[in-house]
Design a protein around this motif. Structure first.
Motif, PDB file in Angstrom:
ATOM      1  N   ALA A  49       0.951  -1.119  -0.129  1.00 42.32           N
ATOM      2  CA  ALA A  49       0.017  -0.030   0.007  1.00 42.32           C
ATOM      3  C   ALA A  49       0.894   1.137  -0.001  1.00 42.32           C
ATOM      4  O   ALA A  49       0.300   1.957  -0.439  1.00 42.32           O
ATOM      5  N   ILE A  50       2.003   1.166   0.537  1.00 43.15           N
ATOM      6  CA  ILE A  50       2.893   2.290   0.755  1.00 43.15           C
ATOM      7  C   ILE A  50       4.010   2.352  -0.310  1.00 43.15           C
ATOM      8  O   ILE A  50       4.834   3.509  -0.311  1.00 43.15           O
ATOM      9  N   MET A  51       4.062   1.254  -1.259  1.00 42.94           N
ATOM     10  CA  MET A  51       5.088   1.070  -2.261  1.00 42.94           C
ATOM     11  C   MET A  51       4.758   1.964  -3.557  1.00 42.94           C
ATOM     12  O   MET A  51       3.601   1.977  -3.846  1.00 42.94           O
ATOM     13  N   ASN A  52       5.688   2.590  -4.113  1.00 47.39           N
ATOM     14  CA  ASN A  52       5.595   3.086  -5.546  1.00 47.39           C
ATOM     15  C   ASN A  52       5.191   2.013  -6.491  1.00 47.39           C
ATOM     16  O   ASN A  52       5.728   1.090  -6.592  1.00 47.39           O
ATOM     17  N   LYS A  53       4.002   2.288  -7.165  1.00 48.78           N
ATOM     18  CA  LYS A  53       3.460   1.159  -8.113  1.00 48.78           C
ATOM     19  C   LYS A  53       3.906   0.951  -9.357  1.00 48.78           C
ATOM     20  O   LYS A  53       3.700   0.177  -9.994  1.00 48.78           O
ATOM     21  N   ASP A  54       4.888   1.985  -9.740  1.00 47.00           N
ATOM     22  CA  ASP A  54       5.556   1.903 -10.929  1.00 47.00           C
ATOM     23  C   ASP A  54       6.958   1.308 -10.746  1.00 47.00           C
ATOM     24  O   ASP A  54       7.735   1.126 -11.809  1.00 47.00           O
ATOM     25  N   THR A  55       7.373   0.702  -9.798  1.00 47.33           N
ATOM     26  CA  THR A  55       8.731   0.055  -9.633  1.00 47.33           C
ATOM     27  C   THR A  55       8.747  -1.591  -9.814  1.00 47.33           C
ATOM     28  O   THR A  55       7.859  -2.248  -9.877  1.00 47.33           O
ATOM     29  N   GLU A  56       9.932  -1.945  -9.953  1.00 43.71           N
ATOM     30  CA  GLU A  56      10.053  -3.349 -10.363  1.00 43.71           C
ATOM     31  C   GLU A  56       9.586  -4.223  -9.233  1.00 43.71           C
ATOM     32  O   GLU A  56       9.111  -5.337  -9.214  1.00 43.71           O
ATOM     33  N   ARG A  57      10.063  -3.704  -7.943  1.00 38.14           N
ATOM     34  CA  ARG A  57       9.905  -4.202  -6.532  1.00 38.14           C
ATOM     35  C   ARG A  57       8.351  -4.656  -6.449  1.00 38.14           C
ATOM     36  O   ARG A  57       7.853  -5.523  -5.665  1.00 38.14           O
ATOM     37  N   TYR A  58       7.482  -3.608  -6.666  1.00 44.94           N
ATOM     38  CA  TYR A  58       5.952  -3.668  -6.651  1.00 44.94           C
ATOM     39  C   TYR A  58       5.346  -4.864  -7.652  1.00 44.94           C
ATOM     40  O   TYR A  58       4.603  -5.797  -6.983  1.00 44.94           O
ATOM     41  N   GLU A  59       6.062  -4.728  -8.630  1.00 39.29           N
ATOM     42  CA  GLU A  59       5.590  -5.841  -9.654  1.00 39.29           C
ATOM     43  C   GLU A  59       6.037  -7.205  -9.025  1.00 39.29           C
ATOM     44  O   GLU A  59       5.321  -8.207  -9.142  1.00 39.29           O
ATOM     45  N   ARG A  60       7.199  -7.444  -8.683  1.00 35.31           N
ATOM     46  CA  ARG A  60       7.625  -8.598  -8.087  1.00 35.31           C
ATOM     47  C   ARG A  60       6.892  -9.010  -6.622  1.00 35.31           C
ATOM     48  O   ARG A  60       6.563 -10.206  -6.738  1.00 35.31           O
ATOM     49  N   ASP A  61       6.809  -8.184  -5.947  1.00 27.59           N
ATOM     50  CA  ASP A  61       6.325  -8.596  -4.391  1.00 27.59           C
ATOM     51  C   ASP A  61       4.617  -8.255  -4.169  1.00 27.59           C
ATOM     52  O   ASP A  61       4.252  -8.920  -3.326  1.00 27.59           O
ATOM     53  N   CYS A  62       3.979  -7.774  -5.059  1.00 27.60           N
ATOM     54  CA  CYS A  62       2.622  -7.202  -4.805  1.00 27.60           C
ATOM     55  C   CYS A  62       1.644  -7.576  -5.866  1.00 27.60           C
ATOM     56  O   CYS A  62       0.550  -7.424  -5.593  1.00 27.60           O
ATOM     57  N   THR A  63       2.001  -8.346  -6.901  1.00 24.83           N
ATOM     58  CA  THR A  63       1.342  -8.947  -7.835  1.00 24.83           C
ATOM     59  C   THR A  63       1.083 -10.514  -7.192  1.00 24.83           C
ATOM     60  O   THR A  63       1.800 -10.860  -6.855  1.00 24.83           O
ATOM     61  N   ARG A  64      -0.149 -10.786  -7.736  1.00 28.93           N
ATOM     62  CA  ARG A  64      -0.462 -12.242  -7.375  1.00 28.93           C
ATOM     63  C   ARG A  64      -1.142 -13.032  -8.662  1.00 28.93           C
ATOM     64  O   ARG A  64      -1.731 -12.117  -9.548  1.00 28.93           O
ATOM     65  N   PRO A  65      -0.885 -14.239  -8.860  1.00 30.01           N
ATOM     66  CA  PRO A  65      -1.640 -14.899  -9.926  1.00 30.01           C
ATOM     67  C   PRO A  65      -2.965 -14.530 -10.094  1.00 30.01           C
ATOM     68  O   PRO A  65      -3.778 -14.392  -9.080  1.00 30.01           O
ATOM     69  N   GLY A  66      -3.516 -14.176 -11.234  1.00 30.86           N
ATOM     70  CA  GLY A  66      -4.800 -13.913 -11.495  1.00 30.86           C
ATOM     71  C   GLY A  66      -4.913 -12.414 -11.396  1.00 30.86           C
ATOM     72  O   GLY A  66      -6.051 -11.774 -11.877  1.00 30.86           O
ATOM     73  N   ASP A  67      -4.207 -11.554 -10.934  1.00 31.68           N
ATOM     74  CA  ASP A  67      -4.289  -9.909 -11.006  1.00 31.68           C
ATOM     75  C   ASP A  67      -4.353  -9.491 -12.628  1.00 31.68           C
ATOM     76  O   ASP A  67      -3.615 -10.110 -13.107  1.00 31.68           O
ATOM     77  N   PRO A  68      -5.151  -8.612 -12.834  1.00 28.16           N
ATOM     78  CA  PRO A  68      -5.237  -8.029 -14.103  1.00 28.16           C
ATOM     79  C   PRO A  68      -3.956  -7.537 -14.466  1.00 28.16           C
ATOM     80  O   PRO A  68      -3.199  -6.702 -13.557  1.00 28.16           O
ATOM     81  N   VAL A  69      -3.338  -7.727 -15.797  1.00 33.99           N
ATOM     82  CA  VAL A  69      -2.112  -7.013 -16.184  1.00 33.99           C
ATOM     83  C   VAL A  69      -2.037  -5.391 -16.466  1.00 33.99           C
ATOM     84  O   VAL A  69      -3.174  -5.039 -16.807  1.00 33.99           O
ATOM     85  N   ARG A  70      -1.468  -4.746 -16.030  1.00 34.78           N
ATOM     86  CA  ARG A  70      -1.384  -3.326 -15.971  1.00 34.78           C
ATOM     87  C   ARG A  70      -0.660  -2.734 -17.058  1.00 34.78           C
ATOM     88  O   ARG A  70       0.227  -3.176 -18.026  1.00 34.78           O
TER      89      ARG A  70
END
Length: 70
Positions: A49-70
């Motif tokens: 919730a506090i992480m920058n959503k445009d970073t690689e770390r967000y993509e790696r740590d915060c996305t789950r299978p089934g999440d819509p692709v941004r």
């Protein structure tokens, strides 16, 4: 010779499985396991919730299978 030794070491590592966590056997152990899982998930959600959503770390740590692709 070196390639043969490297191959033997690589294949040898497959013979020893990684340690695993045994399934809990009592209701108390199951409850502790579930509480641990819930705590880890809540911490992940809080950090995401506090992480920058445009970073690689967000993509790696915060996305789950089934999440819509941004």
């Amino acid at each position: 010779m070196t390639a043969l030794a490297l191959t033997a070491l690589t294949l040898g590592a497959c013979a020893f499985p990684a340690p695993y966590e045994a399934d809990p056997t009592s209701p108390y152990q199951w409850e502790r396991r579930q509480e641990g899982i819930e705590r880890r998930e809540a911490e992940r959600v809080r950090l995401c919730a506090i992480m920058n959503k445009d970073t690689e770390r967000y993509e790696r740590d915060c996305t789950r299978p089934g999440d819509p692709v941004r």
